[in-house]
Design a protein around this motif. Structure first.
Motif, PDB file in Angstrom:
ATOM      1  N   VAL A 251     -41.460   3.018  14.636  1.00  0.00           N
ATOM      2  CA  VAL A 251     -42.670   3.844  14.654  1.00  0.00           C
ATOM      3  C   VAL A 251     -43.635   3.431  15.764  1.00  0.00           C
ATOM      4  CG1 VAL A 251     -42.492   4.464  12.228  1.00  0.00           C
ATOM      5  CG2 VAL A 251     -43.790   2.433  12.875  1.00  0.00           C
ATOM      6  N   GLY A 252     -43.194   2.529  16.643  1.00  0.00           N
ATOM      7  CA  GLY A 252     -43.970   2.209  17.835  1.00  0.00           C
ATOM      8  C   GLY A 252     -44.979   1.096  17.710  1.00  0.00           C
ATOM      9  N   PHE A 253     -44.934   0.323  16.610  1.00  0.00           N
ATOM     10  CA  PHE A 253     -45.884  -0.778  16.449  1.00  0.00           C
ATOM     11  C   PHE A 253     -45.466  -2.035  17.207  1.00  0.00           C
ATOM     12  CE2 PHE A 253     -47.153   0.942  12.017  1.00  0.00           C
ATOM     13  CZ  PHE A 253     -48.199   1.662  12.564  1.00  0.00           C
ATOM     14  N   ALA A 254     -44.178  -2.190  17.488  1.00  0.00           N
ATOM     15  CA  ALA A 254     -43.669  -3.438  18.062  1.00  0.00           C
ATOM     16  C   ALA A 254     -42.805  -3.157  19.286  1.00  0.00           C
ATOM     17  CB  ALA A 254     -42.851  -4.218  17.032  1.00  0.00           C
ATOM     18  N   SER A 255     -42.881  -4.075  20.245  1.00  0.00           N
ATOM     19  CA  SER A 255     -42.048  -4.020  21.439  1.00  0.00           C
ATOM     20  C   SER A 255     -41.790  -5.446  21.897  1.00  0.00           C
ATOM     21  CB  SER A 255     -42.735  -3.216  22.554  1.00  0.00           C
ATOM     22  OG  SER A 255     -43.971  -3.821  22.910  1.00  0.00           O
ATOM     23  N   GLY A 256     -40.905  -5.611  22.872  1.00  0.00           N
ATOM     24  CA  GLY A 256     -40.641  -6.936  23.416  1.00  0.00           C
ATOM     25  C   GLY A 256     -39.643  -7.726  22.592  1.00  0.00           C
ATOM     26  N   PRO A 257     -39.567  -9.051  22.824  1.00  0.00           N
ATOM     27  CA  PRO A 257     -38.546  -9.897  22.184  1.00  0.00           C
ATOM     28  C   PRO A 257     -38.648  -9.872  20.660  1.00  0.00           C
ATOM     29  CG  PRO A 257     -39.686 -11.072  23.942  1.00  0.00           C
ATOM     30  CD  PRO A 257     -40.454  -9.822  23.715  1.00  0.00           C
ATOM     31  N   ARG A 258     -37.508  -9.943  20.004  1.00  0.00           N
ATOM     32  CA  ARG A 258     -37.493  -9.897  18.544  1.00  0.00           C
ATOM     33  C   ARG A 258     -38.095 -11.152  17.916  1.00  0.00           C
ATOM     34  NH1 ARG A 258     -33.834  -6.112  16.276  1.00  0.00           N
ATOM     35  NH2 ARG A 258     -32.885  -7.535  14.778  1.00  0.00           N
ATOM     36  N   ASP A 259     -38.001 -12.300  18.606  1.00  0.00           N
ATOM     37  CA  ASP A 259     -38.563 -13.537  18.058  1.00  0.00           C
ATOM     38  C   ASP A 259     -40.048 -13.699  18.351  1.00  0.00           C
ATOM     39  OD1 ASP A 259     -36.200 -14.280  16.928  1.00  0.00           O
ATOM     40  OD2 ASP A 259     -35.701 -15.820  18.405  1.00  0.00           O
ATOM     41  N   GLU A 260     -40.582 -12.905  19.271  1.00  0.00           N
ATOM     42  CA  GLU A 260     -42.003 -12.981  19.621  1.00  0.00           C
ATOM     43  C   GLU A 260     -42.470 -11.610  20.109  1.00  0.00           C
ATOM     44  OE1 GLU A 260     -45.058 -15.938  22.089  1.00  0.00           O
ATOM     45  OE2 GLU A 260     -42.880 -16.128  22.320  1.00  0.00           O
ATOM     46  N   PRO A 261     -42.440 -10.625  19.228  1.00  0.00           N
ATOM     47  CA  PRO A 261     -42.759  -9.261  19.649  1.00  0.00           C
ATOM     48  C   PRO A 261     -44.241  -9.065  19.958  1.00  0.00           C
ATOM     49  CG  PRO A 261     -42.478  -9.351  17.281  1.00  0.00           C
ATOM     50  CD  PRO A 261     -42.101 -10.703  17.802  1.00  0.00           C
TER      51      PRO A 261
ATOM     52  N   GLU B  87     -34.787   5.239   6.199  1.00  0.00           N
ATOM     53  CA  GLU B  87     -35.299   6.514   6.702  1.00  0.00           C
ATOM     54  C   GLU B  87     -36.562   6.932   5.957  1.00  0.00           C
ATOM     55  OE1 GLU B  87     -32.214   5.841   5.862  1.00  0.00           O
ATOM     56  OE2 GLU B  87     -31.197   5.935   7.820  1.00  0.00           O
ATOM     57  N   ALA B  88     -36.627   6.619   4.660  1.00  0.00           N
ATOM     58  CA  ALA B  88     -37.788   7.023   3.865  1.00  0.00           C
ATOM     59  C   ALA B  88     -39.052   6.311   4.316  1.00  0.00           C
ATOM     60  CB  ALA B  88     -37.524   6.750   2.388  1.00  0.00           C
ATOM     61  N   ILE B  89     -38.965   5.007   4.574  1.00  0.00           N
ATOM     62  CA  ILE B  89     -40.183   4.292   4.973  1.00  0.00           C
ATOM     63  C   ILE B  89     -40.574   4.643   6.400  1.00  0.00           C
ATOM     64  CG2 ILE B  89     -38.959   2.179   5.634  1.00  0.00           C
ATOM     65  CD1 ILE B  89     -42.500   2.541   4.085  1.00  0.00           C
ATOM     66  N   VAL B  90     -39.594   4.871   7.272  1.00  0.00           N
ATOM     67  CA  VAL B  90     -39.929   5.309   8.631  1.00  0.00           C
ATOM     68  C   VAL B  90     -40.638   6.655   8.575  1.00  0.00           C
ATOM     69  CG1 VAL B  90     -38.969   6.094  10.834  1.00  0.00           C
ATOM     70  CG2 VAL B  90     -38.117   3.996   9.784  1.00  0.00           C
ATOM     71  N   ALA B  91     -40.121   7.580   7.776  1.00  0.00           N
ATOM     72  CA  ALA B  91     -40.735   8.902   7.668  1.00  0.00           C
ATOM     73  C   ALA B  91     -42.148   8.817   7.099  1.00  0.00           C
ATOM     74  CB  ALA B  91     -39.867   9.810   6.791  1.00  0.00           C
ATOM     75  N   ARG B  92     -42.342   7.945   6.096  1.00  0.00           N
ATOM     76  CA  ARG B  92     -43.687   7.792   5.521  1.00  0.00           C
ATOM     77  C   ARG B  92     -44.678   7.278   6.548  1.00  0.00           C
ATOM     78  NH1 ARG B  92     -46.024  10.091   1.579  1.00  0.00           N
ATOM     79  NH2 ARG B  92     -44.344   9.531   0.127  1.00  0.00           N
ATOM     80  N   LEU B  93     -44.272   6.288   7.337  1.00  0.00           N
ATOM     81  CA  LEU B  93     -45.159   5.733   8.355  1.00  0.00           C
ATOM     82  C   LEU B  93     -45.445   6.764   9.443  1.00  0.00           C
ATOM     83  CD1 LEU B  93     -43.709   2.130   8.681  1.00  0.00           C
ATOM     84  CD2 LEU B  93     -45.886   2.800   7.656  1.00  0.00           C
ATOM     85  N   GLU B  94     -44.449   7.503   9.844  1.00  0.00           N
ATOM     86  CA  GLU B  94     -44.668   8.544  10.852  1.00  0.00           C
ATOM     87  C   GLU B  94     -45.650   9.590  10.341  1.00  0.00           C
ATOM     88  OE1 GLU B  94     -40.408   8.415  13.274  1.00  0.00           O
ATOM     89  OE2 GLU B  94     -40.657   9.790  11.578  1.00  0.00           O
ATOM     90  N   ALA B  95     -45.516   9.954   9.061  1.00  0.00           N
ATOM     91  CA  ALA B  95     -46.435  10.933   8.485  1.00  0.00           C
ATOM     92  C   ALA B  95     -47.860  10.389   8.435  1.00  0.00           C
ATOM     93  CB  ALA B  95     -45.970  11.329   7.084  1.00  0.00           C
ATOM     94  N   LEU B  96     -48.016   9.119   8.080  1.00  0.00           N
ATOM     95  CA  LEU B  96     -49.349   8.519   8.053  1.00  0.00           C
ATOM     96  C   LEU B  96     -49.965   8.484   9.445  1.00  0.00           C
ATOM     97  CD1 LEU B  96     -48.753   5.592   5.550  1.00  0.00           C
ATOM     98  CD2 LEU B  96     -50.347   7.492   5.244  1.00  0.00           C
ATOM     99  N   LEU B  97     -49.161   8.154  10.440  1.00  0.00           N
ATOM    100  CA  LEU B  97     -49.674   8.090  11.804  1.00  0.00           C
ATOM    101  C   LEU B  97     -50.103   9.459  12.314  1.00  0.00           C
ATOM    102  CD1 LEU B  97     -47.149   5.532  13.298  1.00  0.00           C
ATOM    103  CD2 LEU B  97     -49.624   5.214  13.103  1.00  0.00           C
ATOM    104  N   GLU B  98     -49.495  10.506  11.797  1.00  0.00           N
ATOM    105  CA  GLU B  98     -49.855  11.856  12.196  1.00  0.00           C
ATOM    106  C   GLU B  98     -51.045  12.392  11.418  1.00  0.00           C
ATOM    107  OE1 GLU B  98     -46.342  14.138  11.693  1.00  0.00           O
ATOM    108  OE2 GLU B  98     -45.287  13.209  13.389  1.00  0.00           O
ATOM    109  N   SER B  99     -51.435  11.667  10.348  1.00  0.00           N
ATOM    110  CA  SER B  99     -52.548  12.096   9.501  1.00  0.00           C
ATOM    111  C   SER B  99     -53.831  11.382   9.900  1.00  0.00           C
ATOM    112  CB  SER B  99     -52.234  11.785   8.037  1.00  0.00           C
ATOM    113  OG  SER B  99     -52.295  10.383   7.805  1.00  0.00           O
ATOM    114  N   ASP B 100     -54.927  11.749   9.240  1.00  0.00           N
ATOM    115  CA  ASP B 100     -56.194  11.044   9.438  1.00  0.00           C
ATOM    116  C   ASP B 100     -56.253   9.908   8.424  1.00  0.00           C
ATOM    117  OD1 ASP B 100     -58.675  10.272  10.227  1.00  0.00           O
ATOM    118  OD2 ASP B 100     -59.730  12.009   9.409  1.00  0.00           O
TER     119      ASP B 100
END
Length: 212
Positions: A74-84, A187-200
């Motif tokens: 959902v775009g919260f993390a990037s970079g190395p997996r041990d130190e994102p 898939e369910a938790i990814v979809a929930r987070l995406e929906a929250l990010l699209e909401s206010d």
């Protein structure tokens, strides 16, 4: 209020109350990420969700990396997996101290370390709390909402997974522990987070400015 800190790891300078870790492990795995985050992911302890050697929550173990992969999706993390690099997301544990291999925290251990988790939760003051697994979800519902009595004991995490529970000034979205995921849980938790990010979603705090 915005936190003024450029520290990603343990931004509030907490110190472990004891060191029972194995050689080479960190005494504790305190919070990590964006100290001004709207989303706070809450794991159990380093032995199950990772970080004993990296010092970073949700690293090293299969369960921890599964949670991290959701955050990345959902775009919260990037970079190395041990130190994102985290944006708008903070990670911490209800029991941050490392324990010897094969040892799990007791109820008293969780109670003794609650003050550290509580300090980080209140300092971050996120809009959305995302407890991972039964223990963190139970702790969040008991201490930071009035909703715990509405649910079974023990909690039915399969039913609570990716749902929305209103807290005192924030929204709780439980995540089933990845070790128990079935078809569609990721898939369910990814979809929930995406929906929250699209909401206010910031309206979840209403007029409340502090947890509790």
């Amino acid at each position: 209020m915005r936190n003024v800190t450029d520290r990603t790891s343990n931004p509030f300078g907490l110190r472990a109350p004891f060191d029972r870790s194995d050689p080479g492990d960190r005494p504790a795995v305190f919070g990590y990420g964006d100290a001004n985050a709207d989303f706070h992911v809450i794991g159990d302890y380093p032995g199950v969700h990772g970080g004993e050697t990296t010092g970073v929550p949700f690293t090293e173990t299969e369960a921890g990396l599964a949670v991290q992969d959701v955050v990345r999706a959902v775009g919260f993390a990037s970079g190395p997996r041990d130190e994102p690099v985290l944006e708008n997301c903070f990670w911490s544990y209800v029991h941050p101290c490392s324990l010897p291999a094969g040892e799990t925290p007791t109820d008293d251990d969780y109670d003794d370390l609650e003050r550290f988790f509580d300090a980080e939760l209140r300092a971050i003051n996120a809009h959305i709390l995302l407890p991972v697994g039964a223990r963190p979800t139970d702790r969040v519902l008991r201490e930071y909402t009035t909703q715990r009595r509405r649910y079974d004991d023990p909690l039915e995490m399969a039913a609570l997974h990716a749902s929305e529970i209103r807290g005192r000034g924030f929204l709780v979205v439980p995540i089933r522990d990845p070790r128990e995921w079935g078809d569609g849980d990721r898939e369910a938790i990814v979809a929930r987070l995406e929906a929250l990010l699209e909401s206010d979603y910031r309206q979840t705090k209403g007029v409340a400015t502090t947890v509790g």
